[in-house]
Design a protein around this motif. Sequence first.
Motif, PDB file in Angstrom:
ATOM      1  N   GLU A 199      33.932  38.968  55.915  1.00 48.45           N
ATOM      2  CA  GLU A 199      35.078  39.172  55.040  1.00 48.45           C
ATOM      3  C   GLU A 199      35.272  37.926  54.192  1.00 48.45           C
ATOM      4  OE1 GLU A 199      38.547  37.851  58.223  1.00 48.45           O
ATOM      5  OE2 GLU A 199      38.214  39.964  57.785  1.00 48.45           O
ATOM      6  N   GLU A 200      36.016  38.083  53.094  1.00 49.36           N
ATOM      7  CA  GLU A 200      36.203  36.999  52.154  1.00 49.36           C
ATOM      8  C   GLU A 200      37.107  35.923  52.746  1.00 49.36           C
ATOM      9  OE1 GLU A 200      37.623  38.696  48.550  1.00 49.36           O
ATOM     10  OE2 GLU A 200      35.656  39.441  47.943  1.00 49.36           O
ATOM     11  N   ASP A 201      36.821  34.666  52.366  1.00 50.68           N
ATOM     12  CA  ASP A 201      37.554  33.513  52.870  1.00 50.68           C
ATOM     13  C   ASP A 201      38.071  32.724  51.672  1.00 50.68           C
ATOM     14  OD1 ASP A 201      38.586  31.405  54.217  1.00 50.68           O
ATOM     15  OD2 ASP A 201      36.693  30.626  54.983  1.00 50.68           O
ATOM     16  N   SER A 202      39.347  32.342  51.721  1.00 52.17           N
ATOM     17  CA  SER A 202      39.932  31.609  50.595  1.00 52.17           C
ATOM     18  C   SER A 202      39.266  30.252  50.395  1.00 52.17           C
ATOM     19  CB  SER A 202      41.441  31.420  50.821  1.00 52.17           C
ATOM     20  OG  SER A 202      41.675  30.704  52.029  1.00 52.17           O
ATOM     21  N   SER A 203      38.868  29.587  51.477  1.00 51.59           N
ATOM     22  CA  SER A 203      38.203  28.293  51.340  1.00 51.59           C
ATOM     23  C   SER A 203      36.858  28.432  50.643  1.00 51.59           C
ATOM     24  CB  SER A 203      37.999  27.652  52.727  1.00 51.59           C
ATOM     25  OG  SER A 203      37.129  28.431  53.529  1.00 51.59           O
ATOM     26  N   GLU A 204      36.203  29.583  50.800  1.00 50.11           N
ATOM     27  CA  GLU A 204      34.919  29.810  50.131  1.00 50.11           C
ATOM     28  C   GLU A 204      35.093  29.791  48.618  1.00 50.11           C
ATOM     29  OE1 GLU A 204      32.353  33.707  49.972  1.00 50.11           O
ATOM     30  OE2 GLU A 204      31.895  32.626  51.826  1.00 50.11           O
ATOM     31  N   LYS A 205      36.178  30.378  48.141  1.00 50.59           N
ATOM     32  CA  LYS A 205      36.435  30.362  46.697  1.00 50.59           C
ATOM     33  C   LYS A 205      36.635  28.939  46.196  1.00 50.59           C
ATOM     34  CE  LYS A 205      38.559  34.964  46.632  1.00 50.59           C
ATOM     35  NZ  LYS A 205      39.790  35.748  46.312  1.00 50.59           N
ATOM     36  N   ASN A 206      37.337  28.119  46.949  1.00 52.99           N
ATOM     37  CA  ASN A 206      37.550  26.723  46.551  1.00 52.99           C
ATOM     38  C   ASN A 206      36.236  25.952  46.534  1.00 52.99           C
ATOM     39  OD1 ASN A 206      40.334  27.165  46.370  1.00 52.99           O
ATOM     40  ND2 ASN A 206      40.685  26.621  48.513  1.00 52.99           N
ATOM     41  N   HIS A 207      35.387  26.227  47.507  1.00 52.87           N
ATOM     42  CA  HIS A 207      34.094  25.544  47.550  1.00 52.87           C
ATOM     43  C   HIS A 207      33.222  25.935  46.362  1.00 52.87           C
ATOM     44  CE1 HIS A 207      34.580  25.104  52.202  1.00 52.87           C
ATOM     45  NE2 HIS A 207      35.254  24.187  51.530  1.00 52.87           N
ATOM     46  N   PHE A 208      33.227  27.204  46.012  1.00 57.23           N
ATOM     47  CA  PHE A 208      32.465  27.637  44.839  1.00 57.23           C
ATOM     48  C   PHE A 208      33.031  27.013  43.563  1.00 57.23           C
ATOM     49  CE2 PHE A 208      31.015  31.540  47.281  1.00 57.23           C
ATOM     50  CZ  PHE A 208      29.698  31.142  47.323  1.00 57.23           C
ATOM     51  N   LEU A 209      34.347  26.939  43.487  1.00 60.95           N
ATOM     52  CA  LEU A 209      34.965  26.335  42.311  1.00 60.95           C
ATOM     53  C   LEU A 209      34.563  24.869  42.178  1.00 60.95           C
ATOM     54  CD1 LEU A 209      36.923  26.539  39.929  1.00 60.95           C
ATOM     55  CD2 LEU A 209      38.793  25.983  41.506  1.00 60.95           C
ATOM     56  N   PHE A 210      34.546  24.151  43.296  1.00 58.27           N
ATOM     57  CA  PHE A 210      34.122  22.751  43.271  1.00 58.27           C
ATOM     58  C   PHE A 210      32.676  22.633  42.777  1.00 58.27           C
ATOM     59  CE2 PHE A 210      31.810  19.339  45.426  1.00 58.27           C
ATOM     60  CZ  PHE A 210      32.520  18.223  45.001  1.00 58.27           C
ATOM     61  N   THR A 211      31.803  23.508  43.263  1.00 57.59           N
ATOM     62  CA  THR A 211      30.396  23.463  42.847  1.00 57.59           C
ATOM     63  C   THR A 211      30.260  23.767  41.365  1.00 57.59           C
ATOM     64  OG1 THR A 211      29.777  24.225  45.065  1.00 57.59           O
ATOM     65  CG2 THR A 211      28.102  24.362  43.350  1.00 57.59           C
ATOM     66  N   GLN A 212      31.027  24.727  40.869  1.00 57.25           N
ATOM     67  CA  GLN A 212      30.968  25.062  39.450  1.00 57.25           C
ATOM     68  C   GLN A 212      31.472  23.916  38.576  1.00 57.25           C
ATOM     69  OE1 GLN A 212      33.366  28.549  39.784  1.00 57.25           O
ATOM     70  NE2 GLN A 212      31.634  29.941  40.100  1.00 57.25           N
ATOM     71  N   VAL A 213      32.583  23.292  38.992  1.00 54.01           N
ATOM     72  CA  VAL A 213      33.122  22.164  38.218  1.00 54.01           C
ATOM     73  C   VAL A 213      32.133  20.990  38.222  1.00 54.01           C
ATOM     74  CG1 VAL A 213      34.952  20.437  38.140  1.00 54.01           C
ATOM     75  CG2 VAL A 213      35.525  22.836  38.571  1.00 54.01           C
ATOM     76  N   ALA A 214      31.514  20.724  39.370  1.00 53.11           N
ATOM     77  CA  ALA A 214      30.526  19.643  39.449  1.00 53.11           C
ATOM     78  C   ALA A 214      29.346  19.907  38.529  1.00 53.11           C
ATOM     79  CB  ALA A 214      30.046  19.475  40.892  1.00 53.11           C
TER      80      ALA A 214
END
Length: 566
Positions: A199-214
Amino acid sequence: MPVLKAGTRPPWVGLGAAVWVQIAAGSPYNFPLYSHSLKSVLGYSQQQLTILGVANDLGENVGLLPGIVCNKLPPWVMLLIGTLSCFLGYGVLWLAVSRNVESLPYWLLWVALVVATHSSAWLGTGVLVTNMRNFPLSRGTVAGILKGYVGLSAAVYTEIYSGVLSNSSSNLLLFLTVGIPAICLAMMYFVRPCTPASEEDSSEKNHFLFTQVASIFLGAYLLITTILGDVLSVSSAVSYTFVGIMVLLLLAPLAIPIKMTIFPQARMSGMLSQSPSTDHLISAEQTDKTEPLLNESSSTANLGNLQNGEDVSMLLAEGEGAIKKKRRPRRGEDFNFRQAVVKADFWLLFLVYFFGVGSGVTVLNNLAQIGIALGVNDTTILLSIFSFCNFVGRLGGGVVSEYFVRSKTIPRTIWMTCTQVIMIVSYLLFASALDGTLYASTALLGICYGVQFSIMVPTASELFGLKNFGIIYNFMLLGNPLGAFLFSGLLAGYVYDKEVTKQFGDMIGSSVSCLGPNCFRLTFYVLAGVCALGSVLSAILTLRIRPVYQMLYAGGSFRLPQSSLH
């Protein structure tokens, strides 16, 4: 099937390592950096050079064998094969360009270039399939990130080429021969299949966002430093500093598993909060023990409806597995390759991808000659702009399509339609050769070219499943070399050499360059027509698959079929 690695941290370690492997897999994008040396040092014509460009795309994109065996071999074996291919292929090219070996035949260099760039198929398939399965609920985002780093690899190599390798094609080929295999050998242990989240995890979205910003910071940094290095006279110390900062930015995705190691409590609390309570489990267990699956009255009634003993025997045989009723998979479920290849949606997606990427790669393979023809002597800035915008298109295509597919259930292919319309405008700008339009049209084309990749990858997985995604994905990639052969090798090379003959007579075999907009004008008109057809087919495909996306993303989140798991 390899053993799955359990835990929430290993997938992010694998994603961080995959970033480096994807940069290595972008080695075919270096062709414009050393293609001029193949022409000047070895004395090839433009048509011979464009045929080598076809070899470059052929090796990169003909990945049917990696697609077939990716379900049978662990990722580290895939990366090892890619490493050996890279070492052997680029090694032969380096021997030819550096003149350590004289008079190598043209066919041998063609084969060596196919072998060298075929490493990209093994490396890319190994990390993309593994990470798509590790993050099945975020496949659009993962595809955008990984394909984005591949698009960014050209700017990474340009930074190394101009800052460390002294703009030497020979040094670049030596780096590709030795440096790329070293990176892959260091990373192959960390790319491994892991147990996917259910199932989806809110922390996963934050981690993806960090990778995209980097990755965005890395792309902007590479573009700025490349322009500064070209405009200003930069010392060797500053150039090495630029490269060092670039390496640190490439390491940024590894900050996620490091954070998860240092602060495990937050991760565990999130997992506990998502798990059902013990009381609930006990009550559910008691319910299962006390309530029968079928009550006696309903069973008796159903048996009473059977006409004779033959029907009872058939029912019992089906229940025991002696008779299995098979049905063809529906779109959104797992297809094998033979089931997928007979579907109209499969060929529509292939043709749309072929028209978009095949036309774009024609410009990429001839970018140095296009720049020279239009009066730009140093084409490294052109390549950097194309690379950065290619990255923006790949990353942005994944992010934007993921947002609209979840919020509006709009099929991802609508963005292929939009971008191919913009590509028509871009090709017409190239053909017009108006002052100040070269860099703008290169940027537009780079963005639209990148979007084709980040849309095709998740669309293929959503329509035909993840179980046989490797072979389906690699078949789609055949659109790239096919387009390079038709539009670059046969069309662009022929038109260019005809114009050189008009300008210089019979000197076409020497190191002369075509000058003026007529060198590629007819080619650009044909490419504009190709994208017009592609945009029409993409609109048709979008209308056809809209019901599939309404089913897959009902409620705003992807409903993962059980057959798509490991």
